[in-house]
Write a protein that holds these residues in place. Structure first.
Motif, mmCIF file in Angstrom:
data_model
loop_
_atom_site.group_PDB
_atom_site.id
_atom_site.type_symbol
_atom_site.label_atom_id
_atom_site.label_comp_id
_atom_site.label_asym_id
_atom_site.label_seq_id
_atom_site.Cartn_x
_atom_site.Cartn_y
_atom_site.Cartn_z
ATOM 1 N N ILE A 90 0.829 -1.205 0.000
ATOM 2 C CA ILE A 90 0.000 0.000 0.000
ATOM 3 C C ILE A 90 0.864 1.256 0.000
ATOM 4 N N LEU A 91 1.903 1.273 0.809
ATOM 5 C CA LEU A 91 2.772 2.449 0.887
ATOM 6 C C LEU A 91 3.497 2.690 -0.432
ATOM 7 N N ASP A 92 3.826 1.621 -1.153
ATOM 8 C CA ASP A 92 4.462 1.778 -2.464
ATOM 9 C C ASP A 92 3.536 2.507 -3.438
ATOM 10 N N GLU A 265 -8.995 6.624 -10.278
ATOM 11 C CA GLU A 265 -7.848 5.798 -10.637
ATOM 12 C C GLU A 265 -8.251 4.643 -11.549
ATOM 13 N N LYS A 266 -9.453 4.136 -11.377
ATOM 14 C CA LYS A 266 -9.913 3.047 -12.235
ATOM 15 C C LYS A 266 -10.101 3.524 -13.671
ATOM 16 N N VAL A 267 -10.727 4.680 -13.843
ATOM 17 C CA VAL A 267 -10.992 5.192 -15.195
ATOM 18 C C VAL A 267 -9.688 5.527 -15.915
ATOM 19 N N PHE A 268 -8.772 6.191 -15.199
ATOM 20 C CA PHE A 268 -7.529 6.638 -15.830
ATOM 21 C C PHE A 268 -6.384 5.631 -15.672
ATOM 22 N N GLN A 269 -6.693 4.439 -15.116
ATOM 23 C CA GLN A 269 -5.659 3.418 -14.905
ATOM 24 C C GLN A 269 -4.461 4.003 -14.144
ATOM 25 N N TRP A 270 -4.795 4.776 -13.120
ATOM 26 C CA TRP A 270 -3.764 5.424 -12.320
ATOM 27 C C TRP A 270 -3.245 4.428 -11.272
ATOM 28 N N PRO A 271 -1.950 4.175 -11.223
ATOM 29 C CA PRO A 271 -1.405 3.107 -10.353
ATOM 30 C C PRO A 271 -1.283 3.531 -8.886
ATOM 31 N N GLY A 272 -2.424 3.835 -8.262
ATOM 32 C CA GLY A 272 -2.430 4.248 -6.867
ATOM 33 C C GLY A 272 -3.108 3.218 -5.977
ATOM 34 N N PRO A 287 -5.935 -10.173 2.792
ATOM 35 C CA PRO A 287 -5.050 -9.375 3.647
ATOM 36 C C PRO A 287 -4.835 -7.961 3.119
ATOM 37 N N LEU A 288 -4.725 -7.824 1.806
ATOM 38 C CA LEU A 288 -4.514 -6.507 1.211
ATOM 39 C C LEU A 288 -5.782 -5.654 1.321
ATOM 40 N N ILE A 289 -6.941 -6.271 1.140
ATOM 41 C CA ILE A 289 -8.210 -5.544 1.272
ATOM 42 C C ILE A 289 -8.379 -5.034 2.702
ATOM 43 N N ILE A 294 -8.273 -0.530 6.739
ATOM 44 C CA ILE A 294 -7.735 -0.022 8.002
ATOM 45 C C ILE A 294 -6.858 1.205 7.757
ATOM 46 N N PHE A 295 -6.074 1.176 6.706
ATOM 47 C CA PHE A 295 -5.204 2.308 6.391
ATOM 48 C C PHE A 295 -6.015 3.562 6.078
#
Length: 324
Positions: A90-92, A265-272, A287-289, A294-295
């Motif tokens: 997530i931090l990346d 981000e979904k529409v523009f395929q933004w890698p966030g 685990p990622l979800i 939480i984050f």
């Protein structure tokens, strides 16, 4: 102030506990993570062995206690897909999201304040009617539709701006950002405008309503009676007090844009982080979800606390420890 901090810390712990419980509870309803990890070639017996090894068959309380023990030490689990700590993944991706939020924030600040102030000072002008009409339309248009319209007009029809991706980045003082390259800035323009469209109409109306309230107050009438220039009355007195509630609402709303970036981000395929969250749902990467929910909850809690502190510094008459 110290008492207030202790009180908010106590509240934050309770809120984060509830968020973690809710986020962890939804894992069982997201599907089978082994389906995405091993495919259809693995037998059911082998799947059961893997579930036991991964702790997926443990009782809920056992799994949640194990999760809490790791979370206290900063471990929110390991991503099934990336094979890395979920928080690290997530931090990346957070840098790209913060880049997008910062671009949207600049648009909101430098557009909403001048338009809101002008609409309050010239309430009967034609431009004010246009501004308020446009803000009403803007509130009713969902962000994904705004994003698609911007992409269609400026990328497909006119070809002025790129339609997707983050673009070229450069590293400055350890920050790898698209703000440091022309290509990165061009890729930022459309998604930043689309994301700002969520808050921009709200802020224009908020600045206008607060400015109108200040202009009708007694201290402004007194300043005018003293013969002060209109510009001093507007920008030195009224605008300063207008910004108090704007800062309060703005701090919270801008903080929540980190969560609102999902559709943009979904529409523009933004890698966030928003795009990462949607991919995690598709892969049933529980685990990622959980770590993402939480984050984002932590961002809400921290933002609210900082806004309260900032409001206290801006307006010393506010008693942060007052009850009610």
């Amino acid at each position: 102030m110290f008492t207030f901090l202790l009180k908010r810390l106590y509240q934050a712990i309770i809120v984060m506990f509830v968020i973690s419980l809710v986020a962890f509870s939804i894992q069982n309803n997201l599907g089978d993570p082994l389906r995405e990890m091993v495919g259809q070639s693995v037998s059911e017996a082998q799947r059961q062995i893997l579930r036991d090894q991964m702790g997926l068959n443990d009782p809920f309380l056992v799994k949640y206690a194990r999760f809490l023990k790791g979370a206290i030490h900063g471990d929110l689990g390991t991503s099934y897909f990336f094979k890395r700590p979920a928080l690290e993944v997530i931090l990346d991706k957070l840098v790209a999201t913060l880049e997008l939020v910062f671009g949207a924030t600049l648009i909101i600040v430098f557009v909403s304040i001048p338009l809101g102030v002008y609409s309050a000072i010239r309430p009967r002008s034609i431009l004010t009617k246009v501004i308020m009409g446009a803000s009403s339309i803007g509130i009713s248009i969902p962000v994904f539709l705004t994003a698609i319209l911007l992409m269609y007009l400026f990328s497909i029809q006119l070809g002025w701006l790129p339609a997707y991706g983050r673009g070229e980045t450069a590293n400055l003082l350890g920050w790898d950002s698209g703000f440091f390259t022309l290509d990165g800035i061009l890729h930022l323009i459309l998604p930043s405008i689309a994301l700002s469209s969520i808050m921009l109409p709200l802020f224009i109306r908020l600045v206008r309503s607060e400015m109108l309230e200040q202009l009708s107050s007694e201290y402004v009438k007194f300043a005018r009676a003293k013969g002060l220039d209109d510009n001093k009355v507007y920008y030195r007195h009224a605008l300063k007090n207008t910004m108090l509630p704007v800062v309060t609402v703005g701090g919270v709303q801008i903080g929540t844009m980190v969560a609102y970036t999902i559709l943009t981000e979904k529409v523009f395929q933004w890698p966030g982080t928003g795009f990462l969250f949607l991919e995690a749902i598709d892969r049933v990467d529980t685990p990622l979800i959980t770590a993402y929910v939480i984050f984002v909850g932590l961002i809400f809690v921290v933002t609210n606390t900082l806004v309260d502190l900032l409001y206290g510094f801006i307006n010393p008459t506010v008693n942060l420890t007052a009850k009610g």
